[in-house]
Design a protein around this motif. Sequence first.
Motif, PDB file in Angstrom:
ATOM      1  N   GLU A  30       0.868  -1.102  -0.018  1.00 50.85           N
ATOM      2  CA  GLU A  30      -0.150   0.129  -0.100  1.00 50.85           C
ATOM      3  C   GLU A  30       0.810   1.177   0.279  1.00 50.85           C
ATOM      4  O   GLU A  30       1.755   1.422   0.763  1.00 50.85           O
ATOM      5  CB  GLU A  30      -0.787  -0.033   1.154  1.00 50.85           C
ATOM      6  CG  GLU A  30      -1.888   1.212   1.358  1.00 50.85           C
ATOM      7  CD  GLU A  30      -3.008   1.103   2.231  1.00 50.85           C
ATOM      8  OE1 GLU A  30      -4.128   1.651   2.389  1.00 50.85           O
ATOM      9  OE2 GLU A  30      -2.755   0.363   3.287  1.00 50.85           O
ATOM     10  N   THR A  31       0.854   2.109  -1.029  1.00 45.29           N
ATOM     11  CA  THR A  31       1.442   3.467  -1.173  1.00 45.29           C
ATOM     12  C   THR A  31       0.542   4.397  -0.958  1.00 45.29           C
ATOM     13  O   THR A  31      -0.655   4.495  -1.348  1.00 45.29           O
ATOM     14  CB  THR A  31       2.224   3.320  -2.474  1.00 45.29           C
ATOM     15  OG1 THR A  31       1.179   3.370  -3.367  1.00 45.29           O
ATOM     16  CG2 THR A  31       3.245   2.285  -2.493  1.00 45.29           C
ATOM     17  N   ILE A  33      -0.747   8.029  -1.868  1.00 48.23           N
ATOM     18  CA  ILE A  33      -1.091   9.022  -3.106  1.00 48.23           C
ATOM     19  C   ILE A  33      -0.834  10.512  -2.671  1.00 48.23           C
ATOM     20  O   ILE A  33      -0.182  11.322  -3.554  1.00 48.23           O
ATOM     21  CB  ILE A  33      -2.426   8.711  -4.046  1.00 48.23           C
ATOM     22  CG1 ILE A  33      -2.337   7.248  -4.330  1.00 48.23           C
ATOM     23  CG2 ILE A  33      -2.769   9.644  -4.996  1.00 48.23           C
ATOM     24  CD1 ILE A  33      -3.692   6.947  -4.879  1.00 48.23           C
ATOM     25  N   THR A  46      -4.449   6.528  -0.274  1.00 48.48           N
ATOM     26  CA  THR A  46      -3.430   5.439  -0.605  1.00 48.48           C
ATOM     27  C   THR A  46      -3.955   4.865  -1.993  1.00 48.48           C
ATOM     28  O   THR A  46      -4.941   5.279  -2.397  1.00 48.48           O
ATOM     29  CB  THR A  46      -3.489   4.226   0.493  1.00 48.48           C
ATOM     30  OG1 THR A  46      -4.685   3.414   0.453  1.00 48.48           O
ATOM     31  CG2 THR A  46      -3.238   4.866   1.883  1.00 48.48           C
ATOM     32  N   ASN A  47      -3.053   3.899  -2.326  1.00 45.47           N
ATOM     33  CA  ASN A  47      -3.663   3.250  -3.762  1.00 45.47           C
ATOM     34  C   ASN A  47      -4.818   2.292  -3.344  1.00 45.47           C
ATOM     35  O   ASN A  47      -5.169   1.298  -4.400  1.00 45.47           O
ATOM     36  CB  ASN A  47      -2.449   2.390  -4.318  1.00 45.47           C
ATOM     37  CG  ASN A  47      -1.864   1.363  -3.468  1.00 45.47           C
ATOM     38  OD1 ASN A  47      -2.066   1.552  -2.332  1.00 45.47           O
ATOM     39  ND2 ASN A  47      -1.229   0.254  -4.023  1.00 45.47           N
ATOM     40  N   LYS A  48      -5.245   1.943  -2.258  1.00 45.52           N
ATOM     41  CA  LYS A  48      -6.246   1.057  -1.607  1.00 45.52           C
ATOM     42  C   LYS A  48      -7.582   1.448  -1.036  1.00 45.52           C
ATOM     43  O   LYS A  48      -8.512   0.964  -1.099  1.00 45.52           O
ATOM     44  CB  LYS A  48      -5.527  -0.099  -0.755  1.00 45.52           C
ATOM     45  CG  LYS A  48      -4.319  -0.538  -1.426  1.00 45.52           C
ATOM     46  CD  LYS A  48      -4.376  -2.077  -0.864  1.00 45.52           C
ATOM     47  CE  LYS A  48      -3.010  -2.804  -1.595  1.00 45.52           C
ATOM     48  NZ  LYS A  48      -3.193  -3.436  -2.928  1.00 45.52           N
ATOM     49  N   ALA A 116      -6.557   8.375  -9.778  1.00 47.00           N
ATOM     50  CA  ALA A 116      -6.325   6.958  -8.994  1.00 47.00           C
ATOM     51  C   ALA A 116      -7.475   6.283  -8.799  1.00 47.00           C
ATOM     52  O   ALA A 116      -7.810   5.099  -8.477  1.00 47.00           O
ATOM     53  CB  ALA A 116      -5.822   7.491  -7.701  1.00 47.00           C
ATOM     54  N   PHE A 120      -8.987   2.507  -9.668  1.00 44.06           N
ATOM     55  CA  PHE A 120      -8.937   1.289  -8.713  1.00 44.06           C
ATOM     56  C   PHE A 120     -10.430   0.794  -8.736  1.00 44.06           C
ATOM     57  O   PHE A 120     -10.662  -0.228  -8.394  1.00 44.06           O
ATOM     58  CB  PHE A 120      -8.601   1.557  -7.216  1.00 44.06           C
ATOM     59  CG  PHE A 120      -7.176   1.944  -7.305  1.00 44.06           C
ATOM     60  CD1 PHE A 120      -6.229   1.042  -7.357  1.00 44.06           C
ATOM     61  CD2 PHE A 120      -6.853   3.289  -6.730  1.00 44.06           C
ATOM     62  CE1 PHE A 120      -4.919   1.494  -7.515  1.00 44.06           C
ATOM     63  CE2 PHE A 120      -5.447   3.526  -6.614  1.00 44.06           C
ATOM     64  CZ  PHE A 120      -4.522   2.536  -7.114  1.00 44.06           C
TER      65      PHE A 120
END
Length: 122
Positions: A30-31, A33, A46-48, A116, A120
């Motif tokens: 998990e990163t 954003i 985040t990316n999730k 993003a 997703f």
Amino acid sequence: MIDFKNGSFVKLRKSNDAAEAVDHLLIPGETIIGSYKGIRDSVTFTNKRVIAVNVQGVTGKKKDYTSLPYSKIQAFSVETSGVLDMDSELELWFSGLGLVKFEFTGASDIVKIGQAIGEFIL
């Protein structure tokens, strides 16, 4: 949990401090954003998921962390800033929760966040 039913969450501005507040909650892969901070509260994308931090109490040591996974988003809306209106908005409709609205002041990466989220959930 944060009361998202009472209008928008808070006016948010870009902040690196907000990212540090949720580092311990991130899972492998998990990163972050982007991170934004209001007066006391903050939101990290985040990316999730979206992680909203509600600082409570007089001292601010008590914190409520709300995790809003992108997989539960049914629809979203991005409103960019204009010439006279420098604020931008992000509206997310979550199944089981309803509308969550974030308002951003000044320079924010609202388009990047919108891309993003679209990546997703679509």
